[in-house]
Design an enzyme around this catalytic site. Sequence first.
Site, PDB file in Angstrom:
ATOM      1  N   CYS A 173      -3.409  -4.945   9.360  1.00 46.02           N
ATOM      2  CA  CYS A 173      -4.103  -4.529   8.143  1.00 46.02           C
ATOM      3  C   CYS A 173      -5.175  -5.546   7.767  1.00 46.02           C
ATOM      4  CB  CYS A 173      -3.099  -4.345   7.000  1.00 46.02           C
ATOM      5  SG  CYS A 173      -3.847  -3.797   5.466  1.00 46.02           S
ATOM      6  N   GLY A 198       0.792  -1.220   0.000  1.00 45.71           N
ATOM      7  CA  GLY A 198       0.000   0.000   0.000  1.00 45.71           C
ATOM      8  C   GLY A 198       0.823   1.266   0.000  1.00 45.71           C
ATOM      9  N   ARG A 252      -6.107  -1.064  -2.762  1.00 46.28           N
ATOM     10  CA  ARG A 252      -5.302   0.086  -2.359  1.00 46.28           C
ATOM     11  C   ARG A 252      -3.891   0.096  -2.960  1.00 46.28           C
ATOM     12  NH1 ARG A 252      -5.480  -3.981   0.758  1.00 46.28           N
ATOM     13  NH2 ARG A 252      -3.690  -4.794   1.898  1.00 46.28           N
ATOM     14  N   CYS A 278      21.176   4.316  18.121  1.00 43.57           N
ATOM     15  CA  CYS A 278      21.874   5.528  17.691  1.00 43.57           C
ATOM     16  C   CYS A 278      22.499   6.296  18.851  1.00 43.57           C
ATOM     17  CB  CYS A 278      20.929   6.450  16.928  1.00 43.57           C
ATOM     18  SG  CYS A 278      19.662   7.251  17.964  1.00 43.57           S
ATOM     19  N   CYS A 287      16.436   8.384  15.807  1.00 48.73           N
ATOM     20  CA  CYS A 287      16.158   7.275  14.903  1.00 48.73           C
ATOM     21  C   CYS A 287      14.789   6.683  15.266  1.00 48.73           C
ATOM     22  CB  CYS A 287      17.255   6.216  14.975  1.00 48.73           C
ATOM     23  SG  CYS A 287      17.224   5.150  16.446  1.00 48.73           S
ATOM     24  N   CYS A 337      14.352   5.507  18.805  1.00 47.11           N
ATOM     25  CA  CYS A 337      14.144   6.554  19.801  1.00 47.11           C
ATOM     26  C   CYS A 337      12.655   6.810  20.025  1.00 47.11           C
ATOM     27  CB  CYS A 337      14.802   7.862  19.360  1.00 47.11           C
ATOM     28  SG  CYS A 337      16.598   7.824  19.229  1.00 47.11           S
TER      29      CYS A 337
END
Length: 257
Positions: A190, A42, A74, A250, A174, A177
């Site tokens: 979904c 999608g 979609r 990170c 990142c 985080c």
Amino acid sequence: MQDDLDDAALLRYSRHILLDGVGIEGQRRLRSASALVVGVGGLGAPAALYLAAAGVGRLILVDDDTVELTNLQRQIIHSTAMLGQPKVESARTALAALNPEVEVETLCLRADEAQLAALAARADVILDCSDNFATRHAVNRVAVQQRRPLVSGAAVRFDGQFAVFDPRQVSSPCYRCLFPEEGEASDGPCATFGVFAPLVGVVGSLQAAEALKLLLEMPGVPLGRLLLLDMRDGSWRNLRFRRDPACPVCGEPRQDK
């Protein structure tokens, strides 16, 4: 792919070339750039279409799935004629019809972290269009390791989210985080809860837009911001967040590019 813009290319990209933020030099930069698109469902469908239409020279598409009838509600890059075919090959066919100048590399597999790292090393920007937390976190770790900007999107029901991360910048957070690794790692939401068809088009198009801005080195990339879209009333929420100094991905000191 030709080395420079011929008359046909100048006409094809003329509406971009007219823009102050693009111009001929910017269009040349797009032509020499490469983008890694993880997931051609999608979100990846509109993202890949716009990247190809805009003239990004090389697209690397990764997806292990095949086209199913439920996708066609979609996932606009696929068609009824491609049912049962690998999504990456279906996408390659659609992209070649749209812009035959673009080189499309496809990998029909669920890439592990080592494979993603090798692919990211050959890309200038990464678009995470996947549908599960495990892949999103793997892509994020690779983006940080390879110092590649990452454009992330997600959509379910009527709710979309979007964020950009750039590990080349010391202050950029990142994905880890923002979201912990503990969470649902399947692609069930979904299929279980549904998704409003135009929602993935909006989020995927935003991913393409920010990827192009990154490739063009345009200002205004929304680092440190999580954009949340509620398609029920068309409202946006803009949440700011910072890099976590203790982030296991990170958190080590980094230097600006």
